[in-house]
Design an enzyme around this catalytic site. Structure first.
Site, PDB file in Angstrom:
ATOM      1  N   ALA A  10       0.832  -1.205   0.000  1.00  0.00           N
ATOM      2  CA  ALA A  10       0.000   0.000   0.000  1.00  0.00           C
ATOM      3  C   ALA A  10       0.864   1.251   0.000  1.00  0.00           C
ATOM      4  CB  ALA A  10      -0.924  -0.005   1.210  1.00  0.00           C
ATOM      5  N   ARG A  16      -3.614   8.402 -10.050  1.00  0.00           N
ATOM      6  CA  ARG A  16      -4.813   8.484 -10.894  1.00  0.00           C
ATOM      7  C   ARG A  16      -6.103   8.708 -10.091  1.00  0.00           C
ATOM      8  NH1 ARG A  16      -3.679   2.954 -13.804  1.00  0.00           N
ATOM      9  NH2 ARG A  16      -2.354   2.756 -11.968  1.00  0.00           N
ATOM     10  N   LYS A  23      -4.589   6.651  -1.465  1.00  0.00           N
ATOM     11  CA  LYS A  23      -5.540   5.785  -2.176  1.00  0.00           C
ATOM     12  C   LYS A  23      -6.225   4.751  -1.294  1.00  0.00           C
ATOM     13  CE  LYS A  23      -4.274   2.662  -5.561  1.00  0.00           C
ATOM     14  NZ  LYS A  23      -4.056   2.336  -6.975  1.00  0.00           N
ATOM     15  N   TYR A 365     -39.052  20.835  18.792  1.00  0.00           N
ATOM     16  CA  TYR A 365     -37.691  20.486  19.192  1.00  0.00           C
ATOM     17  C   TYR A 365     -37.694  20.013  20.643  1.00  0.00           C
ATOM     18  CZ  TYR A 365     -32.966  20.630  20.876  1.00  0.00           C
ATOM     19  OH  TYR A 365     -31.781  20.268  21.447  1.00  0.00           O
TER      20      TYR A 365
END
Ligand code: UD1
Ligand code: CA
Length: 459
Positions: A10, A16, A23, A365
């Site tokens: 890794a 890209r 990545k 609320y």
């Protein structure tokens, strides 16, 4: 039993991906790619995992180290051969499985299958290959007759070699002893000037080792993520797998193509899930629930027969049996909705214990509140939980209380059993059991006054 070590590569930059995130940290169905691969290795009972990191290694380390995985830094990205070297193979014994950090769809079953095959066939080195119609940039498996000869990278391949459909998935099983001996012999005389791990095949063959391909039919193992399109494809695949699993178990999914349920989620049989629903994390949905379009549910528990109407957002909450929520309700963390309770449109709850059969139908609320059973919260009710001292205070409303519309409860405040809050009241003092609290300016009617403000009609 032979010890198995996984080396996961890794270190690459992932250029890209065009993304600032390393990545392998890009998520596939809510989980970073690398975490998916690591958890499958752990599930396959791999004894030791060595993760080779490089680009963005500090970020990657911060994600994987809590999982007890050792990282090895590859200082310069000189190729896959060099990456394996960075994992300090000299200190490894037994068998090694080499995986790509950017192939997120691998499963524990795949890993176990490759290891079993490798051992049964008494191989020294195996590359996992697959046949693809579109072999793209994958390294090609070159054979002579049936015998594996080499792996040739697409960039270095002749037009003839590029026609080969059998490709290298980038995964290998190898004896540690072979790695130690032949890894140093890999050279970088190729078009990219990198040390290709794939060259190990021909080196081992030249040295008469038992080398072959493990041909898998599981195409998902070859799905590499090199760009955002391939990332989306991987994510789509995982969501679809999950929908298929749930449908096989009796969950009714109207359109699996537009349903996004993470693998960690469980759903009971007979529940119905409409399109565009997102269910995340460790959410558990019981049987016979209905979840309408555009609901987002994260880390929640839904018991039996719960109805979640369109556009509802739920985080870290417990919804008890047969409660009805939405459309457009927002349930924030640390909230429990009681059995058969009803929460309607534009109602927000945070840190609330909302009792059985109680109702808050519209525009409300409730925060930091304890609401008893059979309570009616009128439209536009607000618990004023955040005070000028910037602290949060609690509102307690006991069983069977009726809160009229447009009331405010200024916390800390407590409303006793069976009390009634008149519409438009600002409650600042505790209300005793059974009392009526009314706090609004007295209305005065001025007879005939309206005319003064109405322009005279011309006719
Ligand atoms: C590699 C294989 C190719 C195979 C394909 C499968 C080589 C030379 N080629 O090509 O035959 O078909 O995988 O996807 O091995 N990495 C590092 N350090 C480096 C270079 C890469 O850690 O210096 C890591 C990357 O982060 C990635 C993995 O190794 O996880 C593969 O590298 P990548 O550059 O994606 O190789 P491919 O060109 O895809
Ligand atoms: Ca790749």
């Amino acid at each position: 039993m032979t010890k198995t070590t996984a080396i996961i590569l890794a270190g690459g930059q992932g250029t890209r991906m065009k993304s600032p995130l390393p990545k392998v940290l890009h998520p596939v169905s809510g989980q970073p790619m690398i975490v998916r691969i690591l958890s499958q290795c752990l599930k396959a009972e791999i004894e030791e995992i060595r993760l080779v990191v490089g680009h963005g290694n500090n970020l990657v380390k911060s994600v994987v180290e809590p999982l007890g995985v050792a990282t090895y830094v590859q200082e310069k990205q000189l190729g896959t051969g060099d990456a394996v070297k960075s994992a300090q193979v000299d200190s490894i014994e037994g068998d090694v499985i080499i995986l790509n950090g950017d192939h997120p769809l691998i499963t524990a079953e795949d890993i176990k299958g490759f290891l079993t095959d490798f051992r049964e066939r008494k191989l020294d080195l195996a590359v996992v290959s697959v046949e693809l119609d579109n072999a793209k940039e994958f390294g090609r498996i070159v054979r002579q007759g049936n015998q594996l000869k080499a792996i040739v990278e697409a960039k270095d391949a002749s037009a003839e070699t590029l026609k080969i459909k059998e490709v290298n998935t980038g995964m290998y099983v190898v004896k540690a002893a072979l790695l130690k001996k032949f890894l140093p012999q890999i050279k970088n005389n190729n078009s990219k000037g990198e040390f290709y791990l794939t060259d190990l095949i021909s080196i081992a063959l030249d040295n008469k080792c038992a080398v072959d391909a493990i041909v898998t039919k599981n195409k998902h193992v070859s799905h590499g993520v090199n760009n955002q399109v391939e990332l989306a494809e991987a994510t789509k695949y995982v969501y679809m797998q999950k929908c298929q699993q749930l449908m096989a178990e009796g969950v009714i999914i109207l359109d699996p193509n537009s349903t996004y349920i993470e693998e960690t989620v469980v759903v009971g049989a007979g529940s119905v899930i409409y399109p565009n629903v997102f269910i995340r994390g460790k959410t558990a949905v019981g049987p016979f629930c209905v979840i309408e379009p555009n609901a987002f549910i994260s880390e929640a528990i839904l018991q039996d027969g719960v109805q979640i109407k369109a556009g509802t957002y739920i985080e870290s909450a417990v919804i008890k049996s047969q409660a009805k929520l939405g459309p457009y309700a927002r349930i924030r963390p640390d909230t429990t909705i009681g059995e058969q309770a009803q929460i309607g449109n534009f109602v927000e709850l945070k840190k609330v214990n909302f009792g059985k059969k109680s109702k808050a139908g519209h525009l409300t609320y409730l925060g930091d509140a304890e609401i008893g059973e059979d309570v009616n919260i009128g439209c536009g009710t607000i618990t004023c939980n955040y005070a000028a001292d910037r602290k949060k205070y609690k509102t307690v409303i006991k069983d069977r209380v009726f809160v009229g519309s447009d009331s405010q409860l200024v916390a800390p405040v407590e409303v006793g059993h069976d009390a009634i809050i008149a519409s438009g009241t600002t409650v600042t003092k505790n209300v005793p059991d059974g009392a009526l609290a009314i706090g609004r300016a007295k209305q005065e009617n001025k007879e005939g006054y309206a005319k003064k403000f109405t322009p005279a009609k011309k006719d």
